[in-house]
Scaffold this active site. Structure first.
Site, PDB file in Angstrom:
ATOM      1  N   ASP A   1     -11.231  16.707  60.386  1.00 52.10           N
ATOM      2  CA  ASP A   1     -11.105  18.136  60.109  1.00 52.10           C
ATOM      3  C   ASP A   1     -10.089  18.364  58.994  1.00 52.10           C
ATOM      4  OD1 ASP A   1     -12.851  18.615  62.161  1.00 52.10           O
ATOM      5  OD2 ASP A   1     -11.318  19.257  63.597  1.00 52.10           O
ATOM      6  N   LYS A   2     -10.237  19.469  58.315  1.00 53.02           N
ATOM      7  CA  LYS A   2      -9.347  19.785  57.199  1.00 53.02           C
ATOM      8  C   LYS A   2      -7.872  19.733  57.599  1.00 53.02           C
ATOM      9  CE  LYS A   2      -8.352  23.415  53.799  1.00 53.02           C
ATOM     10  NZ  LYS A   2      -8.757  24.754  53.274  1.00 53.02           N
TER      11      LYS A   2
END
Length: 371
Positions: free
Chosen positions: A147-148
């Site tokens: 995930d970012k």
């Protein structure tokens, strides 16, 4: 597997054991590479691709034995043009590398940097991989994602052959991963396995997941409390035994202890007062994976600054845990201890689910009043 059908007829493929758990878009990239990602996405969106007769999304995962229906035709994949990177981007790409082998580059992805691009996302790891495609060297390829806002170990393959090899390792769950997380509060049960099926939450456009006992995909996470700061926070080791979207974040929230900084799944309760950063505190600490030629990659990624500062603020010693996944199994317990732990875990989980349902009820009531 066959390529484009010159007869223009519908094609059907059975998912093999090697492809169990692979995403639909990656299945196409592996077996029908002549069909571009845009075409796969459009086919899925319009219902032309079917899996066991049902509609699917491009990022849905396949299971062994399923039948994939592929419509005729399909636009060929467009070769990706190399991008021109600036000195700052090249410096960032080089700084992320923590291990280089003949088959892989292992990166320590910083928080806030997306793995792949999307609408409005121009700066991401996939773009930076052009920094490693100099001269005759092939461009490295992503084989898994973070995930970012999750930091830590991210492996990229250096050749097409190693990309296929690593993709199978990740799809078969033979790659072992340990994450570190800081969570709000302290779980009643210090170690165990969270077994809670996950599905896309309706009305969120697939951007959010939730626990769905009846229709969700199986999702299991092993966890252990390494240390605690009173009742305020705990430091967990997490080992995902499956690979669902946002799995660790949803499972911690379902346990009643959201990851610090994860407002998406913990709301306002996911933030601690004082000097603790509001950024997400989830870090892919360690990866152990086999590589081509019998090589074994075993790497550890240093914590980002905000996570390290929070550890110090809460009095946690990073040296207290550097467990490899093989060392991550809980010690044997007596049958009585296991029963007590199971009862406490079930109680905690039911309490968390009641709170979640009440929260949804309040949100629904709020929307109704607004009307």
């Amino acid at each position: 597997m066959t390529g484009a059908d010159p007869g223009g007829s519908v094609r059907q493929f059975e998912v093999s054991a090697d492809d169990d758990g692979i995403r639909l878009d990656r299945w196409f990239k592996r077996h029908l590479p002549q069909i571009g990602f845009a075409t796969v996405s459009r086919w899925a969106r319009t219902g032309q691709i079917r899996v066991d007769g049902r509609r699917v999304a491009a990022d849905d995962r396949l299971a062994k034995g399923q039948i994939v229906r592929v419509p005729p035709g399909g636009a060929p994949a467009t070769p990706r043009a190399a991008v021109s990177l600036g000195p700052e981007e090249r410096e960032l790409a080089a700084a992320m590398v923590i291990r280089a082998t003949p088959s892989a580059l292992v990166l320590n992805k910083p928080p806030g940097l997306a793995t792949q691009g999307g609408t409005g996302t121009k700066r991401h790891v996939d773009r930076l991989l052009d920094a490693f495609a100099e001269g005759e060297a092939p461009r490295p390829r992503l084989v898994h994602r973070l995930d970012k806002d999750t930091s830590g170990v991210l492996l990229v393959a250096r050749t097409p052959g190693s990309a296929a090899y690593f993709a199978k390792k990740f799809a078969s769950r033979s790659a072992r991963k340990v994450y570190w997380a800081l969570v709000v509060g302290v779980p009643d049960v210090p170690e165990g396995t969270i077994d809670a099926p996950l599905a896309k939450q309706p009305g969120t456009g697939g951007e959010k997941m939730h626990v769905d006992e009846s229709g969700g995909q199986p999702a299991r996470t092993r966890y252990r409390v390494v240390d605690r700061a009173g009742k305020r926070a705990a430091w967990l080791e997490l080992e995902p035994l499956t690979g669902r979207t946002h799995q660790l974040r949803v499972h911690c929230a379902a346990l009643g202890h959201p990851i610090v900084g994860d407002g998406k799944y913990g709301g306002a309760d996911a933030f601690l007062t004082g000097a603790i950063s509001r950024k997400m505190h989830l870090h892919a600490r360690r990866l152990v994976i086999g590589a081509p030629g019998g090589e074994r990659i075993d790497v550890v990624a240093d914590l980002p600054d905000h996570f390290a500062a929070s550890m110090e603020q809460l009095g946690f010693d990073p040296g207290a845990s550097d467990a490899a996944p093989s060392d991550f199994s809980p010690p044997p317990r007596s049958p009585e201890d296991q029963k007590r732990a199971a009862r406490a875990h079930a109680k905690t989980y039911r309490k968390a689910r009641r709170g979640e349902r009440r929260g949804r009820g309040r949100q629904a009531g709020h929307r109704e009043r607004r009307r």
